[in-house]
Design a protein around this motif. Structure first.
Motif, PDB file in Angstrom:
ATOM      1  N   LEU A   1     129.928  46.493  59.615  1.00 33.00           N
ATOM      2  CA  LEU A   1     129.886  45.047  59.796  1.00 33.00           C
ATOM      3  C   LEU A   1     128.855  44.409  58.865  1.00 33.00           C
ATOM      4  N   LEU A   2     127.671  45.022  58.753  1.00 36.13           N
ATOM      5  CA  LEU A   2     126.653  44.510  57.846  1.00 36.13           C
ATOM      6  C   LEU A   2     127.135  44.566  56.401  1.00 36.13           C
ATOM      7  N   LEU A   3     127.820  45.666  56.059  1.00 38.01           N
ATOM      8  CA  LEU A   3     128.339  45.821  54.694  1.00 38.01           C
ATOM      9  C   LEU A   3     129.383  44.737  54.399  1.00 38.01           C
ATOM     10  N   TRP A   4     130.210  44.419  55.391  1.00 39.06           N
ATOM     11  CA  TRP A   4     131.231  43.386  55.220  1.00 39.06           C
ATOM     12  C   TRP A   4     130.596  42.012  54.986  1.00 39.06           C
ATOM     13  N   PHE A   5     129.557  41.702  55.769  1.00 41.76           N
ATOM     14  CA  PHE A   5     128.863  40.430  55.586  1.00 41.76           C
ATOM     15  C   PHE A   5     128.192  40.360  54.219  1.00 41.76           C
ATOM     16  N   ALA A   6     127.548  41.449  53.816  1.00 39.08           N
ATOM     17  CA  ALA A   6     126.864  41.453  52.525  1.00 39.08           C
ATOM     18  C   ALA A   6     127.852  41.281  51.381  1.00 39.08           C
ATOM     19  N   ARG A   7     128.995  41.983  51.447  1.00 39.98           N
ATOM     20  CA  ARG A   7     129.996  41.837  50.391  1.00 39.98           C
ATOM     21  C   ARG A   7     130.566  40.418  50.356  1.00 39.98           C
ATOM     22  N   GLY A   8     130.769  39.855  51.539  1.00 43.08           N
ATOM     23  CA  GLY A   8     131.274  38.482  51.577  1.00 43.08           C
ATOM     24  C   GLY A   8     130.299  37.493  50.969  1.00 43.08           C
ATOM     25  N   SER A   9     129.007  37.656  51.263  1.00 42.78           N
ATOM     26  CA  SER A   9     128.016  36.744  50.692  1.00 42.78           C
ATOM     27  C   SER A   9     127.907  36.909  49.191  1.00 42.78           C
ATOM     28  N   VAL A  10     128.004  38.165  48.704  1.00 45.25           N
ATOM     29  CA  VAL A  10     127.949  38.398  47.257  1.00 45.25           C
ATOM     30  C   VAL A  10     129.181  37.811  46.582  1.00 45.25           C
ATOM     31  N   ARG A  11     130.315  37.876  47.256  1.00 45.10           N
ATOM     32  CA  ARG A  11     131.539  37.324  46.686  1.00 45.10           C
ATOM     33  C   ARG A  11     131.424  35.804  46.500  1.00 45.10           C
ATOM     34  N   TRP A  12     130.687  35.160  47.412  1.00 52.52           N
ATOM     35  CA  TRP A  12     130.506  33.709  47.341  1.00 52.52           C
ATOM     36  C   TRP A  12     129.088  33.364  46.855  1.00 52.52           C
ATOM     37  N   GLN A  13     128.607  34.135  45.921  1.00 58.03           N
ATOM     38  CA  GLN A  13     127.218  34.005  45.490  1.00 58.03           C
ATOM     39  C   GLN A  13     126.906  32.631  44.897  1.00 58.03           C
ATOM     40  N   LYS A  14     127.784  32.092  44.078  1.00 55.81           N
ATOM     41  CA  LYS A  14     127.491  30.812  43.436  1.00 55.81           C
ATOM     42  C   LYS A  14     127.483  29.654  44.435  1.00 55.81           C
ATOM     43  N   PRO A  15     128.529  29.489  45.276  1.00 51.61           N
ATOM     44  CA  PRO A  15     128.455  28.399  46.263  1.00 51.61           C
ATOM     45  C   PRO A  15     127.258  28.525  47.204  1.00 51.61           C
TER      46      PRO A  15
ATOM     47  N   THR B   1     124.340  29.947  46.605  1.00 51.93           N
ATOM     48  CA  THR B   1     123.106  29.635  45.896  1.00 51.93           C
ATOM     49  C   THR B   1     122.940  28.129  45.719  1.00 51.93           C
ATOM     50  N   ILE B   2     124.007  27.473  45.310  1.00 56.36           N
ATOM     51  CA  ILE B   2     123.941  26.021  45.118  1.00 56.36           C
ATOM     52  C   ILE B   2     123.690  25.313  46.443  1.00 56.36           C
ATOM     53  N   ALA B   3     124.370  25.760  47.503  1.00 54.44           N
ATOM     54  CA  ALA B   3     124.179  25.149  48.820  1.00 54.44           C
ATOM     55  C   ALA B   3     122.746  25.348  49.315  1.00 54.44           C
ATOM     56  N   SER B   4     122.168  26.516  49.063  1.00 56.92           N
ATOM     57  CA  SER B   4     120.796  26.802  49.484  1.00 56.92           C
ATOM     58  C   SER B   4     119.812  25.853  48.816  1.00 56.92           C
ATOM     59  N   VAL B   5     119.957  25.672  47.524  1.00 57.19           N
ATOM     60  CA  VAL B   5     119.041  24.795  46.799  1.00 57.19           C
ATOM     61  C   VAL B   5     119.197  23.351  47.266  1.00 57.19           C
ATOM     62  N   MET B   6     120.431  22.898  47.471  1.00 60.41           N
ATOM     63  CA  MET B   6     120.648  21.526  47.927  1.00 60.41           C
ATOM     64  C   MET B   6     120.087  21.320  49.335  1.00 60.41           C
TER      65      MET B   6
ATOM     66  N   ASN C   1     118.109  36.759  55.061  1.00 59.58           N
ATOM     67  CA  ASN C   1     117.699  37.899  54.240  1.00 59.58           C
ATOM     68  C   ASN C   1     118.799  38.935  54.093  1.00 59.58           C
ATOM     69  N   LEU C   2     119.743  38.964  55.035  1.00 57.40           N
ATOM     70  CA  LEU C   2     120.830  39.935  54.969  1.00 57.40           C
ATOM     71  C   LEU C   2     122.111  39.352  54.384  1.00 57.40           C
ATOM     72  N   THR C   3     122.155  38.050  54.165  1.00 56.96           N
ATOM     73  CA  THR C   3     123.371  37.437  53.613  1.00 56.96           C
ATOM     74  C   THR C   3     123.074  36.616  52.360  1.00 56.96           C
ATOM     75  N   MET C   4     122.245  35.583  52.512  1.00 56.95           N
ATOM     76  CA  MET C   4     121.988  34.692  51.383  1.00 56.95           C
ATOM     77  C   MET C   4     121.161  35.368  50.297  1.00 56.95           C
ATOM     78  N   LEU C   5     120.184  36.189  50.694  1.00 52.11           N
ATOM     79  CA  LEU C   5     119.336  36.827  49.682  1.00 52.11           C
ATOM     80  C   LEU C   5     120.132  37.762  48.774  1.00 52.11           C
ATOM     81  N   PRO C   6     121.007  38.644  49.302  1.00 50.38           N
ATOM     82  CA  PRO C   6     121.824  39.451  48.373  1.00 50.38           C
ATOM     83  C   PRO C   6     122.655  38.597  47.417  1.00 50.38           C
ATOM     84  N   ALA C   7     123.207  37.494  47.922  1.00 53.04           N
ATOM     85  CA  ALA C   7     124.016  36.623  47.059  1.00 53.04           C
ATOM     86  C   ALA C   7     123.172  36.008  45.948  1.00 53.04           C
ATOM     87  N   MET C   8     121.981  35.515  46.301  1.00 56.77           N
ATOM     88  CA  MET C   8     121.148  34.875  45.293  1.00 56.77           C
ATOM     89  C   MET C   8     120.586  35.884  44.298  1.00 56.77           C
TER      90      MET C   8
END
Length: 833
Positions: A433-447, A449-454, A813-820
């Protein structure tokens, strides 16, 4: 990798500049060096575990002796920097007018304005005056004595109407002060209504002026308040006696917080032990946690004594905070040690740097509070930063031996297969389950990252606009006896907030000067600021409830025929002889030792203590403007001494307990942004040293700052305001939440060094470290959530907001950080760091 290392060695031998390779795989020289250092450190710790235990045990003895000398300073001065202008003005007023710590002893008496009521007032007044810590007393009995100076027997002997009693009870004739047919008596009673008695004359108040603490008698105020409580307890239950006043408010606050700290420490330790037993099922981990908590607490308290520090308003939760930091660090050790194939030396080698960095970032986050102008918060920052360092030392001293105890202490049997340097990746549902969430966040890394900064920018702008609640009474729950006592005082006697205006006075008081003082009082009474409450606004704005000075008393005394022919200085001297505590508290009189000392006149103000922070700030600002305008124009310098015309004594000053409390919270909220910036800079520097990559550092800071601002924004959306508790969570949460980022980055860089791509390293690191990060975060959240039960609202707010922030940080830290991290990685067409 070996190819490039050979090229670098050849380049160095030829003394030619080395060119970093253009590759998708970095060469983290500094992390590799730290890893080798951690291996050597782990070997030494395991080899010297018995010596480390001996050092910790032997050092514990002098630490216990030293920490016994830690004291608590409950004075208001201890809450401000010695150079703060607000506290300097307050100390100046204390030196000019003597006892300024005012306590009101309030009780009900249906027959107050009778001979029997006067006898009761005199009996209680005499008992209060006999206490060693009391500077003076103002009560109904004192007013009767003063009025006898205004209305001596000769002046009223031929006035039969003057002896018409207001009460129909039989007995001796009523005092002249109680006569409604005497306009001077009515005016004199109305003058002190709200201080010595209620407007309906059914409630009495004994105004007690306490002597301040000194170096030789540090606990005198607390002792005197305790004696007053004991004396009030002897009154009949029908009188409903109570004590109010800012000194009492502080005493009650400290009593609540001290008891609260003990209760919270027990609850925190108990819940965390249950969490450890349920999740780890290992008695060795429980024993290690208990030893580290006790040793770190004693060491921190001892170091505070050595540094000359004292316990303060916010430092009583020290034990609970240490428990949270210890358990969060030990959770990582426990999870890693129970992994199949793990050995003690291997676990310490892998986690030594992350745990040390975690403790240092905790210390950096707490230490950033040291820049605050509020002394308890600054000392709290230094104290908790020291505690985080002591936790790191205690883990180094006791972890090697405690974890090497026999396996039968574990409630869950452990297998010891041959040593494996890296833990094997699990295949449980939780891991997938953690691996699935991490892969999903990495797949949507650009949106992401932009959403985090905004979100970071928008929430920052919103939080900066939040209002500040500077009412100290709001620090207690509505059901608190303290709040009920103040509500009763405000209903019966008027505003419970006491503050003052001090004015320059000439060497000889003249009628013209007193007239200007009364004009200023009229201006103060006319001040009106908008109310936050729509229902109150329809009845008018916020105003001062009472304005009183010796100029008002002189105006009443001037109406007495025998006193109308004498100058004001004579009338004031007579009033000083009649009620010295009141007169000397409102006007500084020349002394034999300092006959030319500049004189000051004091105006006592009363306002509602239940005002909102915005209302109170607006009212104080209006009073300040009025006083500054009056002292610039009406109080001409030619009437003052030459020494007063050129220094601070020639200005009007607004000060007092309510002013100091309002500025205390406002200063803390104002400092929060500086503290947060310092915390981010210190934590970022530590991360940069460990990771040797500024991109990873920036990503971590964004991911951990965003939950703080989101939580504060949500608090504002639901109508919350910044107060003592919410103003500290920024710096504290940064130091605590960065824990998950450090462990993630450590695993990410190890995998990148082993040759994995950025996407694979990020997803695998997040999945493998998900369990320890979530368990450590759960320990932190449970520990801080216990604070929510505190009766002291800032402590409860602090616990709730930090728990919510840490929950969001663990998820981030387990979703947004891997993506960024993946998004910030440099493409193959550009050089990698």
């Amino acid at each position: 990798m070996l190819k490039w290392h050979r090229l670098l060695r050849v380049a160095r031998r030829r003394r030619t500049p080395a060119v970093r390779p253009v590759s998708d795989r970095p060469v983290p020289d500094r992390p590799a060096l730290l890893a080798r250092s951690a291996d050597r450190l782990a070997t030494q710790l395991v080899a010297w575990k018995w010596w480390l235990l001996a050092i910790g045990a032997i050092g514990f003895v002098p630490l216990v002796y030293l920490q016994a000398g830690l004291t608590m300073n409950r004075s208001l001065s201890a809450m401000f920097s010695p150079t703060d202008p607000a506290i300097l003005d307050y100390h100046r007023m204390q030196s000019q007018f003597g006892g300024n710590l005012v306590v009101m002893w309030v009780y009900d008496d249906e027959q107050l304005m009778t001979t029997e009521g006067l006898a009761r007032s005199r009996r209680w007044t005499e008992q209060v005056e006999s206490m060693a810590g009391v500077e003076g007393v103002l009560s109904l009995a004192k007013l009767v004595d003063a009025f006898r100076y205004l209305r001596p027997s000769l002046s009223t002997a031929f006035s039969p109407a003057a002896f018409t009693p207001t009460s129909t009870t039989t007995g001796p004739p009523a005092e002249r002060l109680f006569q409604n047919s005497d306009p001077v008596a009515v005016q004199f009673r109305n003058l002190f209504a709200g201080y010595t008695h209620s407007f309906d004359e059914k409630t009495a108040s004994i105004v007690v002026m306490l002597r301040s603490d000194t170096l030789s008698q540090p606990g005198r105020v607390s002792e005197t308040i305790g004696q007053l409580r004991s004396l009030a307890a002897t009154m009949p239950a029908s009188s409903a006696a109570l004590l109010v006043g800012e000194p009492v408010l502080l005493e009650d606050a400290f009593d609540l917080i001290v008891a609260d700290g003990r209760r919270l420490a027990i609850g925190t330790i108990g819940l965390l032990c249950i969490v450890i037993l349920v999740t780890m099922r290992d008695l060795r981990i429980v024993l290690l946690s208990a030893i580290c908590i006790v040793w770190s607490t004693v060491a921190t308290r001892a170091l505070m004594v050595v540094a000359g520090m004292e316990m303060s308003l916010v430092s009583t939760i020290l034990l609970a905070l240490i428990s949270v930091i210890v358990v969060a660090a030990i959770m990582h050790l426990a999870v890693r040690y129970r992994t199949p194939g793990a050995t003690l030396g291997g676990v310490i080698a892998v986690l030594a740097i992350p745990i040390a960095c975690t403790c240092l970032t905790d210390a950096a986050g707490f230490a950033s509070l040291a820049i605050s102008h509020v002394r308890p918060v600054a000392q709290f920052g230094v104290m908790t930063a020291t505690a985080a360092c002591c936790v790191m030392v205690s883990l180094a001293l006791f972890s090697p031996l405690m974890l090497s105890l026999p396996a039968w202490l574990s409630l869950r049997a452990r297998q010891h297969p041959p040593y494996a340097r890296e833990p094997q990746t699990g295949t449980s549902i939780f891991h997938r389950l953690l691996l699935w969430f991490a892969r999903g966040s990495v797949r949507w890394q650009k949106p992401l990252t932009i959403a985090s900064v905004m979100l970071l920018v928008s929430s920052t702008l919103y939080v900066m606009r939040l209002e500040t609640n500077s009412s100290f009474l709001d620090n207690f729950r509505p059901s608190s006896p303290i709040v009920h006592a103040y509500q009763r005082v405000e209903d019966r006697l008027g505003g419970a907030g006491v503050w003052d205006v001090t004015l320059p006075a000439p060497a000889r008081i003249t009628p013209e000067y007193l007239q200007r003082v009364r004009e200023l009082e009229d201006q103060l009474r006319a001040i009106e600021v908008p109310s936050d409450d729509a229902r109150s606004a329809s009845k008018g704005g916020v105003r001062l409830r009472k304005v009183l000075s010796l100029a008002d008393a002189d105006a009443v005394a001037e109406q007495v025929t025998m006193l109308s022919f004498v100058p004001p200085e004579v009338r004031l001297s007579a009033m000083r002889a009649a009620i010295p505590a009141f007169a000397e508290a409102l006007l500084s009189f020349p002394t034999a030792s300092e006959p030319t000392q500049p004189r000051r006149m004091r105006i006592m103000l009363r306002s509602d203590e239940s005002l909102s922070g915005r209302e109170k700030s607006a009212l104080m600002a209006a009073v300040q403007r009025t006083v500054e305008t009056a002292t610039d124009s009406s109080f001409a310098t030619h009437e003052l001494d030459s020494s007063q015309a050129h220094d601070k004594t020639g200005e009007g000053v607004v000060t007092g307990y309510s002013v100091l409390m309002s500025r205390l919270v406002a200063s803390l909220v104002r400092d929060q942004w500086t503290a947060l910036a310092v915390a981010l800079a210190a934590v970022g520097l530590l991360l940069l040293i460990v990771t040797a990559d500024w991109r990873l550092t920036v990503c971590s800071l964004i991911v951990n700052a965003l939950p703080i601002l989101l939580v504060l924004s949500c608090m504002g959306w639901f109508g919350g305001q910044l107060d003592l508790g919410s103003a500290m969570i920024g710096a504290v949460s940064i130091g605590l939440s960065i824990d998950g980022s450090i462990h993630f980055l450590s695993g990410y860089q190890r995998r990148r060094f082993a040759g994995e791509k950025a996407e694979t390293a990020a997803t695998n690191a997040a999945a493998d470290l998900g369990a320890p990060v979530l368990l450590a975060s759960m320990a932190l959240v449970i520990g801080f959530a216990v604070l929510v039960t505190s009766p002291f609202v800032p402590t409860a707010t602090f616990g709730l907001l930090v728990a919510a922030t840490l929950t969001l940080s663990a998820i981030a830290n387990l979703t947004m950080l891997p993506a960024m991290v993946v998004f910030s990685s440099v493409s193959p067409s550009r050089p990698r760091a």
